[in-house]
Design a protein around this motif. Structure first.
Motif, PDB file in Angstrom:
ATOM      1  N   PHE A 237       0.925  -1.210   0.043  1.00  0.00           N
ATOM      2  CA  PHE A 237      -0.097  -0.120  -0.028  1.00  0.00           C
ATOM      3  C   PHE A 237       0.989   1.244  -0.083  1.00  0.00           C
ATOM      4  O   PHE A 237       0.576   2.091  -0.843  1.00  0.00           O
ATOM      5  N   ARG A 238       1.752   1.445   1.078  1.00  0.00           N
ATOM      6  CA  ARG A 238       2.540   2.740   1.122  1.00  0.00           C
ATOM      7  C   ARG A 238       3.467   3.045  -0.183  1.00  0.00           C
ATOM      8  O   ARG A 238       3.289   3.960  -0.808  1.00  0.00           O
ATOM      9  N   ASP A 239       4.193   1.866  -0.635  1.00  0.00           N
ATOM     10  CA  ASP A 239       5.191   1.963  -1.513  1.00  0.00           C
ATOM     11  C   ASP A 239       4.185   2.343  -2.876  1.00  0.00           C
ATOM     12  O   ASP A 239       4.739   2.939  -3.811  1.00  0.00           O
ATOM     13  N   ILE A 257       1.516  11.294   7.554  1.00  0.00           N
ATOM     14  CA  ILE A 257       0.264  11.231   8.540  1.00  0.00           C
ATOM     15  C   ILE A 257      -0.257   9.879   8.305  1.00  0.00           C
ATOM     16  O   ILE A 257      -0.872   9.560   9.344  1.00  0.00           O
ATOM     17  N   ILE A 258      -0.584   9.439   7.157  1.00  0.00           N
ATOM     18  CA  ILE A 258      -1.335   8.254   7.175  1.00  0.00           C
ATOM     19  C   ILE A 258      -0.706   7.059   7.580  1.00  0.00           C
ATOM     20  O   ILE A 258      -1.140   6.177   8.362  1.00  0.00           O
ATOM     21  N   PHE A 259       0.489   6.961   7.323  1.00  0.00           N
ATOM     22  CA  PHE A 259       1.499   5.545   7.806  1.00  0.00           C
ATOM     23  C   PHE A 259       2.273   6.113   9.043  1.00  0.00           C
ATOM     24  O   PHE A 259       2.626   4.694   9.319  1.00  0.00           O
ATOM     25  N   SER A 260       2.554   7.166   9.598  1.00  0.00           N
ATOM     26  CA  SER A 260       3.081   7.288  10.583  1.00  0.00           C
ATOM     27  C   SER A 260       4.606   6.738  10.780  1.00  0.00           C
ATOM     28  O   SER A 260       5.281   6.686   9.779  1.00  0.00           O
ATOM     29  N   ASN A 261       4.969   6.103  11.547  1.00  0.00           N
ATOM     30  CA  ASN A 261       6.571   5.562  11.787  1.00  0.00           C
ATOM     31  C   ASN A 261       6.239   3.973  11.627  1.00  0.00           C
ATOM     32  O   ASN A 261       6.865   3.235  12.489  1.00  0.00           O
TER      33      ASN A 261
END
Length: 1370
Positions: A237-239, A257-261
């Motif tokens: 998803f993130r990539d 903001i969506i994926f944070s750390n």
């Protein structure tokens, strides 16, 4: 949706029928062995049953039939179009990609060179028959590549399922279950409407117990699954969002903001999993891993705090709002739509729920700590976990507050509740029970049982169903499973005349794999709606009550609908990363352990089942490389190597190689060109960074950790290497001080603690299990101080140069002698180290230095055997000699009771020696006085040495420790392996160490060690121990002198051809000769002793009258102070306690007689059930009318013991009939006697003839170990027919034996390569007495001067010493 191919196609039969008898023979099992190789590629640690592979083969043959259906494909493009048209997305793209890659590799290698595992060459000619036309090889290659991809996909999916249920073998049922849960494969291989999961096992009996080790295994498996979910968030998803151009430029902040750390959480989880696996790897087999230290390290470093920041960011409303805003952008929406079917919906609905996984997963750590605390038995682990619990309490409180204030509070609380209630080992059973309960609550259910087509329950709730007109709305209670969605209506009536009815009424259901989930935009009339669109049924529109409820249902539905696609996408991404960032090793020219495997440096044994490979032979650097291999750990190889390495490498060489292995240079990477554009430079730098990261993670760190693990094992179990070489210990300490890195320092400290403990430890005191005290020492006649001084040598505190060795044997209790010898011999046995055995150092010149403990054991064994022999021949008086031999036999019986096999062979060797074996008059008298129970135990113990010690080996494997095994057997086997196998592999490259030979030796040393761990619960008596430790029967004489002395003394006390023993005065007139008696512990049922004997004045026996089987016991000899009474019935039948105190015996007097109800306990071996006890020949009848002596009581049939190997012998046809008897007692039914047939013509019964050959040129010397004879079976039995019970005994007969047998010293030459070889004898081998009084066996020399033969032979060439006795029948 694409049209998928059905289970059977009409077009298949038009061209080629794979199921016909003729064609199936061609294709059946064609791919079977190759499919096993495919499984090894995707799951190296799993195996598969044949039925599983046959099922996969049938599936890919169905695929082949589809790909070859009319119109037949002629080109690669034809096959590709058919795959695109019929395979579901995205599996079509991946299958085509694999097929194209296979063709490219084949072109590189040359034509007809297949890069595939499946047999293309075998399939190519068969495909011509299928297509009925000529076909190009590349078309075949393309088709087989598609089949291989699909088979790998099926096996990978099934393997994941098998690992999740903690199995190690894939079955056909596993494949069916796994496929049923996968939408893509179910679409490809459409099953019947309700799926094919019949037969899934259900176990409703929930086991609430779980062990600490099971918790640890479950914890590791759970963390692996969790890391895969994190990979799904990051890589799928993130990539993918990062690749969208608009988000690359201005959306970095939005993605944060969506994926944070989440990447920090991923790194934390990987480190935690690695720490768990390392801890488990270094834990010994019989110990539990102390994993509390893994939690403690992370908690003390505040590394769990990454979850506090993540939860704070993700639970804010800004996170969900930002995601919705990003997805609603046109360019992002178009990019997500083009990424794959259903991917946009997955980002919109499934991703928000997936982002919450780390938030509630952190609570699994808190639950794990509680469960580990309640199950751990380690104080160290408990202290660590208690400390961690306190350290993590603030984090737990903060997370609970964040959840309480979040919009996701209901969902997260439900998930956390599932964690707290969940029992990992029960989750499957609980799920099945819940699904069955749900089905029972639905009235009017149609179709198969839910558990046959579903694996898990997902969600339930009330929704509204929109009517066909779009206006009418009806309530529906919806159940969502991973394979079904069921719509029901609430049932207002809860009971009827027929009984209880369900809570819901069934309306309709849909298979999840047969529907599409569509999102619907809100309108003024219809809000929060979504559509379920089946392929062959009308669509259904469902309405939720709120946006949050709709999101929950859509998240679950989309997850089920797209999970298969997302999982395959993740697998594809991970595979591409491996190809893009390959694992590079250091340059072999600077790091010898990076040299590629080849036949010139390593040979692996072929194994049918997958698993850790066994090394047959390798060079020393390759052995060290595999000892610390980066791909897997092999604890068995580590143990074998450290046990045997001294035979091909010195300790200093090994330490140097391990230090070199630890110092790993990083691989050289091509430099980044300065002329390249900055973008290219950044890309190359990024690739280099990823390559180094993978090198450190997958190569450097595992190798260094395993080097330290080998060192830890070395100092813990083989510290004697460092004790012998101070420089070796200094070099190791110096190396450990230089090791850096936080993770490595933890293991360095562990090694340092072991070194300190080993350097400072004293002899550890033996602790007894179950808190039981050992039995108190037994005393027969207390020895005064003057007695101790008379029996000890001057060097040990004695007062005479010629100690009296017979006195302790007669005065000490035989039970206590056996106990103290057993304790001493066990300590000598457990002191032997593996390094004293590998390479046969006990046969070398420096044996005293290299095998000191083994030689102590050998010398002690020889001293004890010679002590027994000397005590017997030094007893001039006949009664004293009989008493001494009786004590020796009693000690042997107690050895048998104590599982002291070393002691059994010591006595057996002493009694079987030439000097003792010829004492027939003494043996006959001992036979008369020996109780039946002891005689049978003695005979079984004597049989242990027969047939190459086969019975001994069976006995050893059947008993429970503690025990003292016979070490001679181990030395023989090691010597045979060492001498019979070369040190380096023959017919192989030069310098390949034969490691399979070392593995065989290590198996023997491993068996030795397994009996060294369980001590005896016996109390050491200091004075007796001191006597036994200083025992040297022949301190200064040579072995030849010892043999001559024993033989000459034997001839003096029983001259050749004597009819009765010479009359000699007693040497120890003040010592009571009567034995205090022994009783063995409960090891078997011995038949009751018949009432047939009455003590004569000189200890003989004579028949007495009795009343049959029920004759009450009679005390025939009054008890004396030195002959304790028989214990009461309660004592004799005391229950046997299962602790080490079982070795405390209860003694009985030898003159006491037990009734038929009294049980002797011991091992019975080799006797038919109607054998009678030994007795003197009956006197002639007074008159023909005199009543005969009574029959012996009938012996009940007993169960055969381990030693019962002799078959029954039928009644001899010429055996004499019994005379008629008076009917004074009640008549006894006739019985069939099982007597061996004997010939009256000869008075001798000849045993087996034994042929033993020793190698020429290997003299036997005093550094030896006693071993029983081995028998080659050239057997001729000549037995005498027994006389009638009333018949007078025949006159004594004399037998001249020519030539004389060699005397035997029963020792093993330590310098000989075949220590158990026997010398050949020139005369009769074994002579058994038929029990005739006055008979004698004369093995004295025929030399006129009557001197003993020289040189004396070593080992017995005839059967071990045995007592002869008469046999009678009823």
């Amino acid at each position: 949706m694409k049209k998928m191919f059905p289970a059977t196609s009409n077009t298949d039969s038009q061209v080629y029928n794979f199921d016909s008898e003729e064609n199936s023979q061609k294709w059946k099992r064609l791919f079977l062995s190759s499919l096993q190789e495919v499984l090894k590629q995707v799951h190296p640690t799993l195996a598969a049953k044949d039925d599983a592979l046959e099922y996969v083969e049938s599936l890919i043959l169905r695929l082949l039939a589809m790909l070859c259906a009319r119109p037949a494909p002629h080109t690669v493009q034809d096959v590709e179009e058919r795959v695109q048209r019929t395979f579901p997305n995205p599996i079509d793209r991946w299958a085509i990609g694999d097929a194209q890659a296979a063709i490219e590799k084949a072109i590189e290698k040359g034509r007809k060179k297949s890069p595939l595992v499946l047999p293309v060459d075998k399939a190519h000619p068969l495909l011509r028959d299928v297509l009925q036309t000529k076909i190009d090889y590349q078309v075949t290659l393309y088709i087989v590549a598609v089949l291989e991809y699909i088979s790998a996909d099926i096996l990978k999916l099934a393997g994941n399922y098998v690992k999740n249920i903690r199995h190690i073998e894939v079955t056909q049922q596993d494949i069916r279950v796994a496929m049923c849960a996968d939408k893509v494969l179910m679409d490809m291989f459409q099953q019947d409407e309700d799926g094919e999961m019949s037969g899934v096992g259900e176990d409703t009996n929930l086991d609430t117990s779980i062990t600490y080790d099971e918790l640890v295994k479950d914890l590791i498996q759970e963390k692996k699954t969790y890391i895969r979910e994190l990979n799904m968030i990051i890589k799928v998803f993130r990539d993918k969002l990062q690749q969208i151009p608009s988000l690359q430029e201005s959306g970095i902040r939005e993605l944060e903001i969506i994926f944070s750390n989440v990447t920090e959480i991923y790194d934390f989880s990987v480190n935690f999993l690695g720490s768990l696996e390392d801890t488990v790897e270094v834990t010994e087999e019989n110990e539990s891993p102390v994993i509390g230290i893994c939690f403690e390290e992370l908690a003390e470093g505040a590394e769990f705090d990454v979850y506090a920041k993540y939860a704070s960011d993700v639970l804010r409303a800004e996170c969900a709002e930002t995601l919705m805003e990003v997805v609603s952008r046109p360019d992002v929406s178009d990019a997500l739509t083009s990424a794959g079917h259903g991917f946009k919906e997955a980002v919109k609905y499934y991703l928000p729920k997936l982002l919450l996984v780390p938030v509630y997963h952190v609570f699994t750590y808190f639950k794990d700590i509680e469960m580990l605390l309640s199950n751990t038995e380690s104080e160290e682990g408990r202290e660590s976990l208690e400390q961690v619990k306190g350290l993590l309490w603030p984090l737990q409180s903060q997370l609970e507050r964040n959840i309480q204030n979040s919009v996701y509070a209901p969902y997260l609380k439900r998930k956390i509740g599932e964690i707290n209630l969940r029992h990992r080992r029960q989750s499957r059973q609980q799920t099945l029970l819940k699904m069955k309960d749900l089905q029972r609550s639905i009235d009017g259910w149609e179709g198969k049982v839910i558990t046959q087509c579903c694996n898990e329950f997902v969600l339930e709730g009330d929704l509204l169903k929109l009517g066909a007109t779009g206006r009418k709305q009806t309530e529906r209670h919806v159940f969502l499973f991973d394979g079904l969605i069921v719509l029901c209506k609430s049932n207002n009536r809860r009971s009827s005349v027929t009984g209880q009815i369900g809570e819901y009424r069934y309306k309709e259901k849909f298979l999840m794999r047969m529907v599409e989930i569509l999102d619907r935009e809100d309108t003024e009339e219809v809000k929060h709606s979504f559509e379920i669109r089946p392929r062959d049924q009308p669509s259904v529109v469902l309405l939720a009550k709120s946006a949050e409820e709709k999101n929950t249902w859509m998240a679950a539905l989309v997850m089920l609908n797209t999970r298969s696609m997302l999982e395959r996408t993740l697998d594809s991404i991970l595979l591409d990363e491996e190809k893009q960032h390959p694992l590079r090793l250091p340059d072999p020219s600077v790091y010898q352990f990076a040299i590629q495997d080849s036949e010139s440096n390593i040979i692996i044994e072929e194994k049918e089942n997958s698993g850790t490979p066994l090394i047959k032979g390798a060079t020393l650097p390759k052995l060290v490389e595999r000892l610390t291999y980066h791909m897997y750990a092999d604890p068995m190889f580590v143990r074998t190597f450290l046990t045997t390495y001294r035979s091909f490498c010195t300790p200093m060489e090994l330490l140097d190689l391990l230090i070199q292995r630890f110092d790993i240079p990083e691989p050289e990477l091509p430099p980044v060109s300065e002329e390249e554009p900055q973008e290219v430079k950044n890309q190359q730098t990024s690739i280099h960074r990823e390559i180094l990261k993978r090198f450190r993670k997958e190569y450097s760190q595992p190798v260094q950790f395993r080097v330290l693990n080998v060192l830890r094992h070395w100092v813990d179990y083989h510290f004697y290497d460092f004790e012998r070489d101070k420089t070796l210990l200094d070099n190791l300490t110096s190396f450990l001080e230089k090791v850096k890195g936080k993770s490595m320092r933890k293991w360095v400290e562990s090694i340092t603690k072991i070194i300190q403990r080993r350097c400072n430890e004293e002899q550890r005191e033996i602790t007894f299990s179950l808190n039981k005290s050992p039995p108190s020492p037994k005393w027969h006649i207390r020895l005064e101080e003057k007695d101790w001084e008379a029996i000890l040598p001057i060097s040990a505190g004695g007062t005479t140069t010629n100690p009296d060795l017979v006195r302790p044997l007669l005065m000490l209790h035989p039970i206590e002698i056996a106990r103290q010898l057993t304790l001493l011999e066990f300590e000598l046995y457990r002191a032997v180290k593996p390094s004293e055995l590998v390479g046969t150092p006990w046969t070398k010149e420096d044996k005293e230095k290299r095998s000191p403990n083994l030689l102590k054991l050998i010398y002690h064994t020889n001293h004890v055997t010679r002590w027994f022999m000397r005590c017997i021949v030094d007893s001039d008086n006949f009664e004293e000699r009989v008493a001494v031999m009786l004590r020796v036999v009693e000690i042997m019986v107690m050895f048998h009771d104590l599982n002291n096999f070393s002691g059994i062979f010591e006595v057996s060797s002493a009694l079987g020696s030439a000097a003792v074996h010829r004492l027939e008059l003494t043996k006959m008298e001992v036979r008369k006085r020996l109780p039946l129970g002891q005689l049978k135990v003695f005979e079984e113990a004597s049989e242990l040495s027969e047939n190459h010690c086969k019975k001994y080996q069976e006995k050893l494997r059947s008993i429970n420790p503690p025990c003292v095994p016979f070490f001679g057997m181990y030395l023989t086997n090691i010597l045979l392996i060492e001498e019979g196998n070369p040190d380096f592999l023959p017919r192989a490259a030069e310098g390949l160490i034969n490691f399979s030979k070392r593995r065989k030796v290590a198996e023997i040393t491993g068996e030795i060690q397994q009996y060294q761990n369980q001590p005896y619960c016996l109390e050491m008596e200091p004075r007796i121990r001191h006597f036994l430790e200083t025992l040297h029967p022949f301190d200064t004489e040579t072995e030849n002198d010892i043999s001559n002395y024993l033989y000459n003394r034997s001839r003096e006390i029983e001259p050749k051809n004597c009819k009765k023993p010479p009359m000699k005065d007693r040497k120890w007139p003040n010592i009571i000769l009567k034995s205090p008696g022994i009783k063995t512990r409960n090891k078997g049922m011995v038949p009751p002793l018949p009432i047939l004997f009455q003590q004569s004045e000189r200890g003989g026996s004579k028949p007495v009258e009795g009343d049959g089987e029920d004759t009450p016991p009679q005390m025939l000899t009054p008890p004396t102070p030195t002959s304790p009474c028989t214990p009461t019935s309660q004592q004799s039948h005391a229950p046997h306690t299962a602790d080490n105190a079982i070795f405390a015996p209860v003694e009985i007097g030898t003159g006491n007689v037990l009734s038929s109800a009294t049980e002797f306990r011991g091992i019975i071996s080799g006797f038919p059930s109607n054998f009678l006890p030994p007795q003197a020949p009956p006197p002639p009848p007074a008159s023909p009318q005199a009543p005969p002596p009574p029959l012996p009581p009938r012996v009940r049939k007993r169960e055969p013991s381990i030693g019962d190997t002799s078959p029954k012998v039928k009644q001899a046809p010429d055996a004499p009939e019994l005379p008629p008897r008076d009917v004074s007692p009640p008549p006894i039914p006739p019985r069939t006697a099982t007597l061996p047939r004997m010939h009256s013509s000869g008075g001798l019964q000849h045993g087996p003839t034994h042929h033993h050959h020793a190698p020429i040129g290997h003299p036997l010397h005093s550094g030896s170990l006693h071993h029983p004879p081995s028998h080659h079976h050239h057997t001729h039995h000549h037995r005498q027919t027994p006389p009638s019970l009333l018949a007078p005994p025949p006159p004594p007969q004399q037998y001249q034996l020519d030539p004389p047998p060699h005397r035997r010293n029963n020792s093993v030459d330590l310098s000989s390569p075949t220590p158990l070889a026997r010398r050949h004898t020139n005369g009769p081998q074994t002579v058994f007495f038929a029990g005739l009084p006055g008979s004698s066996m004369n093995d004295t020399p025929t030399d006129p001067n009557d001197h003993p033969p020289t040189p004396p032979p070593r080992l017995s060439n005839r059967q071990t010493f045995s007592f002869s006795y008469e046999q009678h029948h009823s």
